[in-house]
Each structure stands twice: as C-alpha cells, then as structure tokens.
Design a protein around this motif. Structure first.
Motif, mmCIF file in Angstrom:
data_model
loop_
_atom_site.group_PDB
_atom_site.id
_atom_site.type_symbol
_atom_site.label_atom_id
_atom_site.label_comp_id
_atom_site.label_asym_id
_atom_site.label_seq_id
_atom_site.Cartn_x
_atom_site.Cartn_y
_atom_site.Cartn_z
ATOM 1 N N ARG A 8 0.985 -1.103 0.006
ATOM 2 C CA ARG A 8 0.210 -0.344 -0.229
ATOM 3 C C ARG A 8 0.998 1.396 0.516
ATOM 4 N N ASP A 9 1.870 1.009 0.814
ATOM 5 C CA ASP A 9 2.329 2.513 0.809
ATOM 6 C C ASP A 9 3.246 2.771 -0.255
ATOM 7 N N LEU A 10 3.679 1.926 -0.908
ATOM 8 C CA LEU A 10 4.672 1.739 -2.084
ATOM 9 C C LEU A 10 3.431 1.996 -3.498
ATOM 10 N N ALA A 11 2.264 2.118 -3.443
ATOM 11 C CA ALA A 11 1.454 2.480 -4.689
ATOM 12 C C ALA A 11 1.683 4.122 -4.046
ATOM 13 N N GLU A 12 1.547 4.287 -2.771
ATOM 14 C CA GLU A 12 1.371 5.169 -2.583
ATOM 15 C C GLU A 12 2.438 6.157 -3.575
ATOM 16 N N LYS A 13 3.495 5.862 -3.293
ATOM 17 C CA LYS A 13 4.534 6.480 -3.517
ATOM 18 C C LYS A 13 4.843 6.687 -4.326
ATOM 19 N N LYS A 14 4.313 6.082 -5.605
ATOM 20 C CA LYS A 14 4.593 5.436 -7.010
ATOM 21 C C LYS A 14 3.621 6.265 -7.102
ATOM 22 N N GLU A 15 2.569 6.902 -7.043
ATOM 23 C CA GLU A 15 1.238 7.827 -7.406
ATOM 24 C C GLU A 15 1.543 8.848 -6.853
ATOM 25 N N GLU A 16 2.427 8.978 -5.578
ATOM 26 C CA GLU A 16 2.746 10.904 -5.719
ATOM 27 C C GLU A 16 4.122 10.769 -6.324
ATOM 28 N N ALA A 17 4.720 10.190 -6.763
ATOM 29 C CA ALA A 17 5.895 10.338 -7.683
ATOM 30 C C ALA A 17 5.974 10.551 -9.232
ATOM 31 N N LYS A 18 4.625 9.929 -9.660
ATOM 32 C CA LYS A 18 4.202 9.971 -10.415
ATOM 33 C C LYS A 18 3.732 11.393 -10.562
ATOM 34 N N LEU A 19 2.836 12.266 -9.766
ATOM 35 C CA LEU A 19 1.959 13.197 -9.457
ATOM 36 C C LEU A 19 2.724 14.786 -9.203
ATOM 37 N N SER A 20 3.796 13.878 -8.682
ATOM 38 C CA SER A 20 5.135 14.948 -8.575
ATOM 39 C C SER A 20 5.842 15.502 -10.052
ATOM 40 N N THR A 21 6.408 14.651 -10.824
ATOM 41 C CA THR A 21 6.381 14.642 -12.056
ATOM 42 C C THR A 21 5.609 15.126 -13.247
ATOM 43 N N GLN A 22 4.341 14.765 -12.729
ATOM 44 C CA GLN A 22 2.932 15.243 -13.549
ATOM 45 C C GLN A 22 2.957 16.790 -13.842
ATOM 46 N N LEU A 23 3.202 17.735 -12.218
ATOM 47 C CA LEU A 23 3.454 18.507 -11.390
ATOM 48 C C LEU A 23 4.617 19.616 -12.386
ATOM 49 N N ALA A 24 5.531 18.515 -11.619
ATOM 50 C CA ALA A 24 6.852 19.647 -12.963
ATOM 51 C C ALA A 24 7.099 19.896 -13.938
ATOM 52 N N LYS A 25 6.325 18.813 -14.472
ATOM 53 C CA LYS A 25 6.461 19.051 -16.163
ATOM 54 C C LYS A 25 5.052 20.140 -16.351
ATOM 55 N N LEU A 26 4.308 20.196 -15.506
ATOM 56 C CA LEU A 26 3.506 21.114 -15.786
ATOM 57 C C LEU A 26 3.418 22.601 -15.149
ATOM 58 N N GLN A 27 4.593 22.297 -14.115
ATOM 59 C CA GLN A 27 5.333 23.860 -13.981
ATOM 60 C C GLN A 27 6.561 24.783 -15.329
ATOM 61 N N ALA A 28 6.628 23.282 -15.465
ATOM 62 C CA ALA A 28 8.103 23.849 -16.409
ATOM 63 C C ALA A 28 7.132 24.193 -17.648
ATOM 64 N N ARG A 29 6.033 23.614 -18.228
ATOM 65 C CA ARG A 29 5.657 24.031 -19.298
ATOM 66 C C ARG A 29 4.474 25.401 -19.110
ATOM 67 N N LEU A 30 4.089 25.645 -17.852
ATOM 68 C CA LEU A 30 3.408 27.143 -17.584
ATOM 69 C C LEU A 30 5.143 28.141 -17.736
ATOM 70 N N GLN A 31 5.622 27.936 -17.419
ATOM 71 C CA GLN A 31 7.219 28.906 -17.416
ATOM 72 C C GLN A 31 7.450 29.332 -18.537
ATOM 73 N N ALA A 32 7.373 27.824 -19.381
ATOM 74 C CA ALA A 32 7.860 28.223 -20.794
ATOM 75 C C ALA A 32 6.848 29.064 -21.593
ATOM 76 N N GLU A 33 4.884 28.613 -20.929
ATOM 77 C CA GLU A 33 4.534 29.664 -21.762
ATOM 78 C C GLU A 33 4.274 31.296 -21.424
ATOM 79 N N MET A 34 4.211 31.202 -20.077
ATOM 80 C CA MET A 34 4.706 32.511 -19.681
ATOM 81 C C MET A 34 5.614 33.322 -20.258
ATOM 82 N N GLU A 35 6.970 32.365 -20.018
ATOM 83 C CA GLU A 35 7.779 33.313 -21.159
ATOM 84 C C GLU A 35 7.859 33.787 -22.476
ATOM 85 N N ALA A 36 7.049 32.727 -22.663
ATOM 86 C CA ALA A 36 6.657 33.026 -24.054
ATOM 87 C C ALA A 36 6.159 34.275 -24.130
ATOM 88 N N ARG A 37 5.411 34.308 -22.847
ATOM 89 C CA ARG A 37 3.923 35.088 -23.070
ATOM 90 C C ARG A 37 4.427 36.607 -23.138
#
Length: 142
Positions: free
Chosen positions: A90-119
C-alpha cells in the motif's frame, strides 16, 4: 542326689527349650528381615519405575508444548508478515502515485514557465514593435 539330678535335668531341658526358642526367634527375625528387604527392593523398583514414567511423561508433555509453541510462533510470524506486506505494498503504491503526481506537477510547472516566458517575450516584442511604430511615425511628421 535325685533332687539335684532332677533339677539339673529340668535346667538342661529349660536351656534346650530356651535355645530352641531363641533359634526360632532368630529364624523368624531372619524371615521377617528377608521379607522386609524384599518389600524395600520392590518399593524401590516401583519408585524407580514411577520416576521413570514421570520423566517420560514430562518429556512428552514438554516436547508437545514446545511443538505447539513453535507452531503458534510460526502462525504469528506469518500473520505479521502478511500484514506488513500489505502495508508495504500500500505504501509503495502511494509512493508511486506520489512520484507520478510530482512528475506531472513538474512538467506542468515547466510548461507554465515556458508559456509565461513566451507570453512575456511576445508582449515585449509587441511593445517593442509598437514603440518602433510610434518612433517611426513621429519622426516622419517632424
């Protein structure tokens, strides 16, 4: 002399009877002693047999108890292991989900940063273009 002889005969007979009586008493005592020794021997054998039986019973009960205790410990160990394994998975599944969400968050933040810089770059370019248009329009009118 006849009285002395009769007294001596009675004394002899009394001594013989006394010896026979003492001999009979000794024989009876020896028989009772032999019987007592025999009883003691058998009592000791019975006592030894009883102690031996008690030792065997004790060993059997101790062995059975040890086996049952070992079985109980193994069951408890298996139950704890299963519980811990479920918690770990159960903890392992939570850690994997947390890592996946963290990765998605980092990608979204990078995308937002890139869009803000482009704007910001687009706004700067637009402002620079507008400033250039104003600068070229006022210079022609002068």
């Amino acid at each position: 002399a006849a009285i002395a002889l009769a007294a001596a005969g009675r004394g002899l007979r009394a001594r013989i009877l006394r010896r026979r009586l003492l001999a009979a008493v000794r024989i009876q005592a020896a028989g009772r002693a032999a019987a007592a020794r025999d009883r003691v021997y058998h009592l000791r054998r019975r006592l030894c047999a009883t102690r031996l039986q008690a030792a065997v019973r004790s060993h059997r009960h101790r062995s059975a108890f040890t086996a049952r205790r070992g079985a109980a410990l193994r069951l408890q160990s298996k139950a704890r292991m299963a519980s811990q394994r479920r918690a770990y998975l159960r903890d392992l599944a939570e850690k994997k989900e947390e890592a996946k969400l963290s990765t998605q968050l980092a990608k979204l933040q990078a995308r937002l940063q890139a869009e803000m810089e482009a704007r910001q770059n687009a706004e700067r370019a637009l402002e620079a273009g507008a400033a250039a248009d104003e600068g070229s329009g006022s210079g022609a009118a002068v």
